[in-house]
Enzyme design. Sequence first.
Site, short mmCIF file in Angstrom:
data_model
loop_
_atom_site.label_atom_id
_atom_site.label_comp_id
_atom_site.label_asym_id
_atom_site.label_seq_id
_atom_site.Cartn_x
_atom_site.Cartn_y
_atom_site.Cartn_z
N GLY A 149 0.99 -1.63 0.23
CA GLY A 149 -0.25 -0.20 -0.16
C GLY A 149 0.86 1.16 -0.15
O GLY A 149 2.17 1.21 0.60
N CYS A 150 0.46 2.27 -0.61
CA CYS A 150 1.01 4.09 -0.53
C CYS A 150 1.18 4.16 0.85
O CYS A 150 2.72 4.23 1.29
CB CYS A 150 0.02 4.66 -1.14
SG CYS A 150 -1.39 5.10 -0.44
N TYR A 151 0.32 4.56 1.58
CA TYR A 151 0.88 4.49 3.80
C TYR A 151 1.66 3.59 3.56
O TYR A 151 2.78 4.23 4.88
CB TYR A 151 0.21 4.65 4.24
CG TYR A 151 -0.88 5.48 4.08
CD1 TYR A 151 -0.33 6.95 4.28
CD2 TYR A 151 -2.47 6.51 3.84
CE1 TYR A 151 -1.69 8.35 4.23
CE2 TYR A 151 -3.01 6.77 4.16
CZ TYR A 151 -2.69 8.38 3.38
OH TYR A 151 -3.30 9.37 4.34
N CYS A 154 5.86 4.73 2.75
CA CYS A 154 5.90 5.79 2.85
C CYS A 154 6.41 5.41 4.48
O CYS A 154 7.85 5.54 4.48
CB CYS A 154 5.40 6.73 2.49
SG CYS A 154 5.72 8.36 2.57
N MET A 312 6.47 10.99 -0.72
CA MET A 312 6.89 10.00 -2.39
C MET A 312 5.75 10.52 -2.68
O MET A 312 4.55 10.80 -2.56
CB MET A 312 6.57 8.65 -1.63
CG MET A 312 5.58 7.80 -1.64
SD MET A 312 5.56 6.08 -1.03
CE MET A 312 4.64 5.90 -1.01
#
Length: 346
Positions: A149-151, A154, A312
């Site tokens: 996932g994106c969270y 990062c 990001m």
Amino acid sequence: MIKVGIIGATGYAGGELARLLLQRDDIEIKWFASKSYVDQEYAAIYQNMFQWVDDVCKADDMAQMADEVDVIFTATPQGLCASLINEEILSKVKVIDLSADFRIKDVAVYEEWYKIKHAAPQFIEEAVYGLPEINREKIKGARLIANPGCYPTCSFLSIYPLAKEGLIDLSTLIIDAKSGTSGAGRGAKVNNLYCEVNESIKAYGVAGHRHTPEIEEQLSYAAGKPVTINFTPHLVPMDRGILVTAYASLTKNASYEDIKAVYDKYYDQEQFVRVLKKDVCPETRWVKGSNFVDVNFKIDKRTNRIIMMGAMDNMVKGAAGQAIQNMNLMFGLPENTGLKLVPMFP
């Protein structure tokens, strides 16, 4: 020539996959699949694809696609990939899933947080968590990738070196994260309308965001023990970008040089993780349109806590770019193929 199929090609992540892959001479996108736009011209949905793509959208028939392509990307809501995949498909084609279906190893945890029954739990153990910075060798031999996932990407990369080295008390870890609206997907939602988000910022998913168990699981692997965190995401009125600010108590006194050496130990050879110079805070504008994660830290001597920061592009390293990074590894290509993207500014 690698033949590619994209399920969910008309969503934001699917569109970004297409944009990045179309620029490569070694890739042929054979199948643009979309549940909502079957038989419609792809370039009519994404006008930026005019004269780049002549294809029409097809149905998300993974079984037929597996006979025609070498790799399938599933940029879809959770549940779909698991409902389509089977052993016959995996025997023919590699699958990179951008949803959460195979990220979490405990099926009960997945079902609790995502509120759906997992349709293919038999493949969870096999699926490789597609974060190259920690699983590079496993990714190379995988046939099923769970794209992070994106969270979590990062957050984890901002914290990982210190968690791995035991330099932070993970029971004190708090993660504050902010994302642009593309992170919510392309589906029409009242809460994401321009007038609802412009000139405003809000917390959401407080004490219950679905990326929480994914972050906890990966940090637990790094620390070698169970980790429970506070994670609070916020919606920011911008198109792209994620900014993470994480806080934790140090387990021992450490200087800037001590901590910097730890980050360099893990990231000095990583081309997509940039450890910034002293006192330079990550900003989303300096990673936009790229596959970079910018990270840094600041020691608060007064409280004996450390602030870990990361920025990001949620559409690139947080989704499509990382998926392509994984594809490159799976096919024995240089990891940065098609990803030598200088961040765009302004």
